[in-house]
Every structure is written in C-alpha cells, then in structure tokens.
Design a protein around this motif. Structure first.
Motif, short mmCIF file in Angstrom:
data_model
loop_
_atom_site.label_atom_id
_atom_site.label_comp_id
_atom_site.label_asym_id
_atom_site.label_seq_id
_atom_site.Cartn_x
_atom_site.Cartn_y
_atom_site.Cartn_z
N UNK A 14 -4.81 -27.20 31.01
CA UNK A 14 -5.60 -26.23 30.41
C UNK A 14 -5.05 -24.81 30.89
N UNK A 15 -5.70 -23.88 30.43
CA UNK A 15 -5.57 -22.56 30.59
C UNK A 15 -5.83 -22.13 32.19
N UNK A 61 7.46 -7.20 37.28
CA UNK A 61 7.30 -7.13 35.66
C UNK A 61 7.08 -8.01 34.73
N UNK A 62 5.90 -7.83 33.97
CA UNK A 62 5.42 -8.94 33.21
C UNK A 62 5.48 -8.43 31.56
N UNK A 63 5.55 -9.65 30.91
CA UNK A 63 5.86 -9.14 29.39
C UNK A 63 4.87 -9.94 28.58
N UNK A 64 4.45 -9.29 27.46
CA UNK A 64 3.59 -9.98 26.40
C UNK A 64 2.36 -10.26 26.84
N UNK A 65 1.66 -11.63 26.61
CA UNK A 65 0.25 -11.97 26.54
C UNK A 65 -0.15 -13.26 26.96
N UNK A 66 1.04 -14.01 27.56
CA UNK A 66 0.69 -15.33 27.96
C UNK A 66 0.12 -15.61 29.28
N UNK A 67 -0.09 -16.86 29.59
CA UNK A 67 -1.08 -17.26 30.73
C UNK A 67 -0.18 -16.72 31.98
N UNK A 68 1.28 -16.93 32.08
CA UNK A 68 2.14 -16.48 33.08
C UNK A 68 2.05 -14.78 33.47
N UNK A 97 -11.56 -14.53 20.99
CA UNK A 97 -11.42 -15.99 20.95
C UNK A 97 -10.20 -16.37 21.22
N UNK A 98 -9.21 -15.38 21.24
CA UNK A 98 -7.68 -15.78 21.49
C UNK A 98 -7.50 -15.69 22.68
N UNK A 99 -7.22 -16.49 23.64
CA UNK A 99 -6.69 -16.26 24.89
C UNK A 99 -5.69 -15.36 25.35
N UNK A 100 -4.74 -14.92 24.21
CA UNK A 100 -3.86 -14.03 24.39
C UNK A 100 -4.46 -12.60 24.47
N UNK A 101 -5.79 -12.49 23.83
CA UNK A 101 -6.40 -11.22 23.66
C UNK A 101 -6.99 -10.93 24.89
N UNK A 102 -7.45 -11.87 25.63
CA UNK A 102 -8.06 -11.69 27.12
C UNK A 102 -6.78 -11.63 28.11
N UNK A 103 -5.78 -12.03 27.79
CA UNK A 103 -4.70 -11.95 28.88
C UNK A 103 -4.24 -10.20 28.73
N UNK A 104 -4.15 -9.90 27.41
CA UNK A 104 -3.58 -8.52 27.23
C UNK A 104 -4.59 -7.58 27.90
N UNK A 105 -5.97 -7.63 27.73
CA UNK A 105 -7.01 -6.83 28.01
C UNK A 105 -6.77 -6.63 29.50
N UNK A 106 -6.87 -7.72 30.33
CA UNK A 106 -6.94 -7.74 31.69
C UNK A 106 -5.74 -7.46 32.25
N UNK A 107 -4.50 -7.76 31.82
CA UNK A 107 -3.10 -7.20 32.29
C UNK A 107 -3.27 -5.84 32.20
#
Length: 379
Positions: free
Chosen positions: A67-68, A92-99, A127-137
């Motif tokens: 799970x996430x 350095x992190x890229x994109x919007x995945x869990x990592x 609702x998209x997990x990627x959106x949450x990842x983007x905002x928090x990062x």
C-alpha cells in the motif's frame, strides 16, 4: 558537492538521466543514484536504466509493492540509513511518486536541502495520490524547478517564495531529444510491418480507469471501435492485464481483430512507437508532454491534467470519461485530418538539466564547515 538523486518508478528514470549526465560534466559534483525499488518489475525498471545509459544505482533499496503507507514507511526507513552513510549536500527528487515524498521527508527532517524537479504541477484532484505527493513535496522543498507557466502560478498562489522557484524547462523533453535518434535505430515500427500514421497507440493504467469492470468494458468498446480504422497497438500495463483477467474480460480483448497486444515497452521502443502514431489514446501524465513535443495528437482520459500547457499550447485533448462515442468521434476527426494543432512550449529545448545544474552549483557548492553552520539553508 554530493547530490543524492532518487528514482523509484518508470517516469523518474527519464528525468534523472539528463541530470546525471549534466552532473558528470562538473568536476566538483558527485552524483549518487538511489533506486528505491518502488517499481520492481524488470520490464518497468531495469530496461530503462540500460537504455538511458544510467549507471548501476549506488543504492538499491528493494522496497517492492504494498500500500502507499507501507511503501512510504519502508522507503523512509531504508533511505534514512543511506543519508546517514553518505551525508549528502543535497537530495534531489523528481516527479510525484511515493519515493518522491518519502525521500523528501527524510531529507528535510535530517536538515538536508531538498530539490524538487518538476515542481508546481497541480491537477486539482486530491483523490490522486500523486497530487498529494506534489503538494507536500513542494511545501518542504528548498529549491523548486518548474516545467511550465502554470507551475509558477500554482506555487505563487500557495505562498512559495519566489527565490526558491526556477522556470527551467522540462527534463523529460531533454531525454526525448537526446534519445530520439537512438529510438529510431530500434526500428520498432518497421519491425511490426507498419509505417507512419498506420496505427493508433494506446496505454491505460490509472486505477480510476482500469480497476472497475465498467471502466474495462468501456476500454474494450473503445478498442473495438478504433480497430475499424487503424491497427491498434496496446502495450499493456501489468495492472490492466491483471484486472482484465480478474473480471473475465481478457479473452474478449485477445479475440479483437487488428489489435496488437504487447508487453510493456522499453523507453526507446515506446518513443519510436509514439513518434509515428496517428494518435495516442492514454491516461498517462508524461505521454501528454512527449506527444506535445513530437506534435502527435493525444487523447487523454483524465478529469483534469496537472500539465495544462499540453492542452493550452500542445496537441493534447482531455476526455473526462471513458465514453466510447466521444472517443470514436474524436479519433475519426483526427484520422480525417482535423487534429488539434499545437506548438512546443517555452524552454522545452533539451537544455533544462543544464539550467538546473548551473543553479544548483551556485546555491549548494560545498563550503567550509564554519560557513555551513552559519548558513544552514545554503542560499
């Protein structure tokens, strides 16, 4: 200056590859690659390392599925030991995945500056997990590198300081430009007995589209409509394949005439398939950008896009539901020569990684210990 670059899922590799090449041109920068193992299927991971000429990762965390929450927790625990051992100057992190968010959280809590490449993208759909990842990062990153004008506007609206934000272009396009000739040498289209414009290329993997029987039945109807006009090439994602089997729909798909079901393709092979397709039908994020650069029509099954420049300037059109009638009409328009025209967005010129490295070298170049204590944010 020591930089830890994080990769974990397929889209990350195309973004880190040009950065790693650019870092290698700097004699005083050491680039360390950490692969979390978030994508653990060799077809979705190993082939990209070899094709993008990335070295074997300095660290492979082997996280795998779950799970996430499970993935995030395991990445954080394993990555913490890497940071303790390497003592980097920058993560350095890229994109919007869990990592992306997991490693950013570890770095921030260990007082290591975080750089986010492809910052500021917003779909507006939490609702998209990627959106949450983007905002928090973006909320915890020290430097944010943006691909398009909408990213600048989103970050300003969210109160991010201007000094942290840099409009540099798109490293995904850096990779496309760098490997376009090499992709042509695969002759993937030619080996399939096809020519430019003779086929439709399709990808589909997002849970909202492929995790329900209703969604899959709509996808099957869309394919059955499209094969009346062109051959359809469908590199099928493991998630989609598993769900088709679970709902008893795989045999129907396999029985469809004029359909080429394919395993997930390597980066170079898929780039060659994209370049000569009559139209892309997809729910992917990155493909919206790549087709915009290649000037190939793209129909995207999403309620919204975090990459609005692909719609505003590019060749992308959003389709907000899996309505076979709508798709049929749009595909026919494109095949009849009435495709939406587009232009290449600003700074999508293959030089984004060079701009990023220049900024990082100015902000984070290693200093004497006394100066580092006095200035813990490094600019």
């Amino acid at each position: 200056m020591k930089i830890l670059s994080i990769v974990g899922a397929r889209p990350n590799f195309m973004k880190v590859a040009p950065l790693h090449r650019a870092f290698q041109q700097c004699s005083d920068v050491r680039s360390v690659i950490v692969h979390t193992g978030q994508h653990f299927d060799a077809r979705m991971s190993d082939v990209f390392f070899s094709q993008l000429e990335l070295p074997k990762p300095d660290y492979y965390l082997g996280i795998g599925g779950g799970s996430h929450a499970q993935q995030t927790a395991r990445i954080m625990l394993e990555f913490e030991t890497v940071v303790e051992a390497e003592k980097p100057d920058v993560v350095l992190v890229v994109g919007d995945v869990t990592s992306t968010i997991a490693c950013a959280l570890v770095a921030v809590k260990m007082h290591i500056p975080v750089v986010h490449v492809e910052a500021g993208l917003r779909s507006g759909d939490r609702r998209m997990p990627e959106e949450i990842n983007r905002i928090l990062t973006d909320s915890i990153a020290d430097q944010l590198f943006v691909t398009e004008q909408a990213g600048l506007e989103n970050l300003k609206r969210e109160g991010v300081e201007d000094r942290k934000v840099h409009f540099v272009g798109n490293v995904m396009i850096d990779s496309l430009i760098h490997y376009r000739r090499k992709a042509a040498e695969t002759r993937t289209v030619e080996k399939l007995g096809l020519k430019s414009g003779e086929y439709i290329l399709m990808t589909m993997h997002r849970p909202a589209n492929v995790d329900s029987e209703a969604g899959l039945r709509s996808i099957l109807q869309i394919i059955e409509d499209m094969v009346r006009y062109r051959k359809v090439l469908f590199p099928i994602h493991p998630r989609t394949l598993n769900n088709l089997g679970r709902f008893g729909l795989l045999e129907r798909l396999q029985a469809t005439d004029n359909l080429e079901l394919m395993e997930p393709q390597g980066y170079l092979e898929f780039l060659n398939l994209m370049e000569y397709a009559a139209v892309l039908v997809t729910d992917s994020g990155g493909i919206q950008e790549e087709t915009t650069y290649l000037q190939v029509p793209c129909l995207t099954f999403r309620d919204s896009t975090e990459r609005p420049v692909t719609v505003d300037l590019g060749t992308n059109q959003l389709l907000t539901d899996l309505n076979p009638e709508t798709v049929h009409r749009k595909v026919v328009e494109i095949l009849e020569g009435r495709a939406k025209k587009g232009v290449i967005p600003p700074l999508w010129d293959g030089k984004a990684a060079d701009r990023i490295v220049e900024i990082l070298a100015g902000n984070y170049r290693k200093t004497e210990p006394a100066q580092r204590v006095a200035d813990p944010t490094f600019g």
